[in-house]
Design an enzyme around this catalytic site. Structure first.
Site, PDB file in Angstrom:
ATOM      1  N   TYR A  38      47.140  42.136  -7.963  1.00 17.98           N
ATOM      2  CA  TYR A  38      46.715  41.452  -6.729  1.00 17.98           C
ATOM      3  C   TYR A  38      45.198  41.513  -6.557  1.00 17.98           C
ATOM      4  O   TYR A  38      44.546  40.510  -6.296  1.00 17.98           O
ATOM      5  CB  TYR A  38      47.435  42.101  -5.552  1.00 17.98           C
ATOM      6  CG  TYR A  38      47.159  41.499  -4.203  1.00 17.98           C
ATOM      7  CD1 TYR A  38      47.763  40.309  -3.819  1.00 17.98           C
ATOM      8  CD2 TYR A  38      46.324  42.131  -3.289  1.00 17.98           C
ATOM      9  CE1 TYR A  38      47.536  39.756  -2.552  1.00 17.98           C
ATOM     10  CE2 TYR A  38      46.095  41.600  -2.027  1.00 17.98           C
ATOM     11  CZ  TYR A  38      46.702  40.410  -1.663  1.00 17.98           C
ATOM     12  OH  TYR A  38      46.471  39.878  -0.414  1.00 17.98           O
ATOM     13  N   ARG A  44      57.159  25.895   0.877  1.00 15.25           N
ATOM     14  CA  ARG A  44      58.304  25.811  -0.038  1.00 15.25           C
ATOM     15  C   ARG A  44      59.574  25.721   0.787  1.00 15.25           C
ATOM     16  O   ARG A  44      60.591  25.198   0.357  1.00 15.25           O
ATOM     17  CB  ARG A  44      58.348  27.043  -0.947  1.00 15.25           C
ATOM     18  CG  ARG A  44      57.191  27.083  -1.923  1.00 15.25           C
ATOM     19  CD  ARG A  44      57.306  28.241  -2.875  1.00 15.25           C
ATOM     20  NE  ARG A  44      57.297  29.526  -2.187  1.00 15.25           N
ATOM     21  CZ  ARG A  44      57.288  30.698  -2.791  1.00 15.25           C
ATOM     22  NH1 ARG A  44      57.297  30.739  -4.111  1.00 15.25           N
ATOM     23  NH2 ARG A  44      57.267  31.832  -2.108  1.00 15.25           N
TER      24      ARG A  44
HETATM   25  N1  NAP Z   1      48.614  40.070   5.501  1.00 14.57           N
HETATM   26  C1  NAP Z   1      47.521  40.683   5.109  1.00 14.57           C
HETATM   27  O1  NAP Z   1      47.234  41.810   5.538  1.00 14.57           O
HETATM   28  C2  NAP Z   1      46.584  40.044   4.134  1.00 14.57           C
HETATM   29  C3  NAP Z   1      45.402  40.700   3.843  1.00 14.57           C
HETATM   30  C4  NAP Z   1      44.500  40.137   2.971  1.00 14.57           C
HETATM   31  C5  NAP Z   1      44.770  38.921   2.398  1.00 14.57           C
HETATM   32  N2  NAP Z   1      45.936  38.278   2.664  1.00 14.57           N
HETATM   33  C6  NAP Z   1      46.157  36.997   2.010  1.00 14.57           C
HETATM   34  O2  NAP Z   1      46.377  36.002   2.982  1.00 14.57           O
HETATM   35  C7  NAP Z   1      47.231  34.991   2.446  1.00 14.57           C
HETATM   36  C8  NAP Z   1      48.419  34.797   3.374  1.00 14.57           C
HETATM   37  O3  NAP Z   1      49.087  36.036   3.478  1.00 14.57           O
HETATM   38  P1  NAP Z   1      50.183  36.360   4.583  1.00 14.57           P
HETATM   39  O4  NAP Z   1      49.982  37.753   4.980  1.00 14.57           O
HETATM   40  O5  NAP Z   1      50.227  35.283   5.592  1.00 14.57           O
HETATM   41  O6  NAP Z   1      51.476  36.338   3.630  1.00 14.57           O
HETATM   42  P2  NAP Z   1      52.963  35.953   3.895  1.00 14.57           P
HETATM   43  O7  NAP Z   1      53.300  36.095   5.340  1.00 14.57           O
HETATM   44  O8  NAP Z   1      53.712  36.683   2.851  1.00 14.57           O
HETATM   45  O9  NAP Z   1      52.946  34.371   3.554  1.00 14.57           O
HETATM   46  C9  NAP Z   1      52.601  33.942   2.264  1.00 14.57           C
HETATM   47  C10 NAP Z   1      52.585  32.420   2.259  1.00 14.57           C
HETATM   48  O10 NAP Z   1      52.288  31.993   0.909  1.00 14.57           O
HETATM   49  C11 NAP Z   1      53.316  31.101   0.502  1.00 14.57           C
HETATM   50  N3  NAP Z   1      53.536  31.124  -0.940  1.00 14.57           N
HETATM   51  C12 NAP Z   1      53.733  32.200  -1.735  1.00 14.57           C
HETATM   52  N4  NAP Z   1      53.916  31.810  -3.005  1.00 14.57           N
HETATM   53  C13 NAP Z   1      53.843  30.452  -3.005  1.00 14.57           C
HETATM   54  C14 NAP Z   1      53.948  29.450  -4.005  1.00 14.57           C
HETATM   55  N5  NAP Z   1      54.193  29.743  -5.289  1.00 14.57           N
HETATM   56  N6  NAP Z   1      53.799  28.157  -3.629  1.00 14.57           N
HETATM   57  C15 NAP Z   1      53.572  27.829  -2.361  1.00 14.57           C
HETATM   58  N7  NAP Z   1      53.468  28.709  -1.359  1.00 14.57           N
HETATM   59  C16 NAP Z   1      53.602  30.006  -1.688  1.00 14.57           C
HETATM   60  C17 NAP Z   1      54.546  31.565   1.257  1.00 14.57           C
HETATM   61  O11 NAP Z   1      55.528  30.562   1.240  1.00 14.57           O
HETATM   62  P3  NAP Z   1      57.104  30.935   1.391  1.00 14.57           P
HETATM   63  O12 NAP Z   1      57.356  31.131   2.855  1.00 14.57           O
HETATM   64  O13 NAP Z   1      57.786  29.768   0.816  1.00 14.57           O
HETATM   65  O14 NAP Z   1      57.316  32.202   0.585  1.00 14.57           O
HETATM   66  C18 NAP Z   1      53.941  31.834   2.630  1.00 14.57           C
HETATM   67  O15 NAP Z   1      53.761  30.631   3.320  1.00 14.57           O
HETATM   68  C19 NAP Z   1      47.636  35.461   1.054  1.00 14.57           C
HETATM   69  O16 NAP Z   1      46.810  34.851   0.085  1.00 14.57           O
HETATM   70  C20 NAP Z   1      47.375  36.949   1.118  1.00 14.57           C
HETATM   71  O17 NAP Z   1      47.122  37.483  -0.150  1.00 14.57           O
HETATM   72  C21 NAP Z   1      46.857  38.821   3.530  1.00 14.57           C
END
Ligand code: NAP
Length: 239
Positions: free
Chosen positions: A145, A39
């Site tokens: 979530y 985005r």
């Molecule tokens: N970090 C953890 O410990 C963890 C653990 C388990 C699972 N996960 C999962 O892993 C995935 C990535 O997480 P992360 O930790 O890397 O999170 P993050 O750093 O918060 O990044 C989230 C990503 O998703 C994008 N996003 C959110 N809403 C969106 C939308 N409506 N349209 C397009 N893009 C969107 C964000 O884009 P913007 O930059 O534009 O906001 C960003 O690129 C997620 O599905 C999360 O639930 C994470």
């Protein structure tokens, strides 16, 4: 022996930071043609960045069309974009619930539906959905979530039953606590508490998640579908 993996066209949602960025870096390092949706911001070096919001089907369609024109038909799709809106059940508004479902679950549906068309035509596809350990383990303050993440398991398994005979696999990767912006937002006391419950006694890295995703998309994982692969340092064993 590991089979050398065929170069593929890969699309990852939310590839501008965090886990999505690391997944994109890993696919680039393995010699694939890689596009990320964002985005804002950009994917890592060597990727094509396209604008898309996973809550908006028209923007997804436009992003896919551009990637198909520039890199060829999309063979691997990683539904990674996700959000949290944590709060306890009695304080959770209906918007808190539906916004998370719309991004994490319906967003994955929009992406996979758009990707499946080309995969069916090509009789090849690798779908990887990024879930979370809390999908099956549960977590206080995360009713929205964890529901969205648990649903991805049924989603991948239904796709497996529907499209498995067409050489399309669909798997779930369930990370535990990974060092990203998402976990950095948690209060320090809570982070220390979480670390005590993780058998590996540390958070994971985004690169460790990326390795599992890239492997599921590789030629070596052709016979794996409907699986949930934890990358969680042992946190969710049996869940
Ligand atoms: N970090 C953890 O410990 C963890 C653990 C388990 C699972 N996960 C999962 O892993 C995935 C990535 O997480 P992360 O930790 O890397 O999170 P993050 O750093 O918060 O990044 C989230 C990503 O998703 C994008 N996003 C959110 N809403 C969106 C939308 N409506 N349209 C397009 N893009 C969107 C964000 O884009 P913007 O930059 O534009 O906001 C960003 O690129 C997620 O599905 C999360 O639930 C994470």
């Amino acid at each position: 022996m590991t089979t050398p993996t065929t170069p593929r066209t890969v699309l990852i949602t939310g590839g501008n930071r965090g886990i999505g960025y690391a997944i994109a870096e890993e696919f680039v390092a393995q010699g694939h043609r890689v596009a990320v949706t964002a985005r804002s911001g950009q994917g890592p070096e060597g990727t094509l960045t396209v604008q898309a919001d996973v809550t908006d089907a028209a923007s997804i369609d436009a992003a896919f069309t551009r990637v198909e024109e520039e890199l060829g038909p999309i063979e691997v799709v990683v539904a990674n974009a996700g959000i949290t809106r944590d709060t306890l059940l009695l304080r959770m508004s209906e918007d808190d619930f539906t916004e998370v479902i719309d991004t994490n679950l319906t967003g994955a549906f929009r992406i996979v539906k758009r990707a499946a068309k080309g995969m069916l035509k090509a009789r090849f596809g690798r779908i990887v959905l990024i879930s979370s350990v809390v999908g099956l383990y549960g977590s206080p303050g995360q009713v929205n979530y964890s529901s969205s993440k648990a649903a991805l398991v049924g989603f991948a398994r239904s796709i497996t039953r529907e499209l498995g005979a067409r050489n399309i696999t669909a798997n779930v990767v369930a990370p535990g606590f990974i060092e990203t912006d998402m976990t950095a937002e948690l209060p320090e006391a809570q982070q220390a508490e979480y670390k005590k419950s993780i058998p590996a006694a540390r958070y994971g890295t985004a690169a460790e998640v990326a390795k599992a995703v890239a492997w599921l998309a590789s030629d070596d994982a052709a016979y794996i579908s409907g699986a949930v692969i934890p990358v969680d340092g042992g946190l969710g064993m049996g869940h």
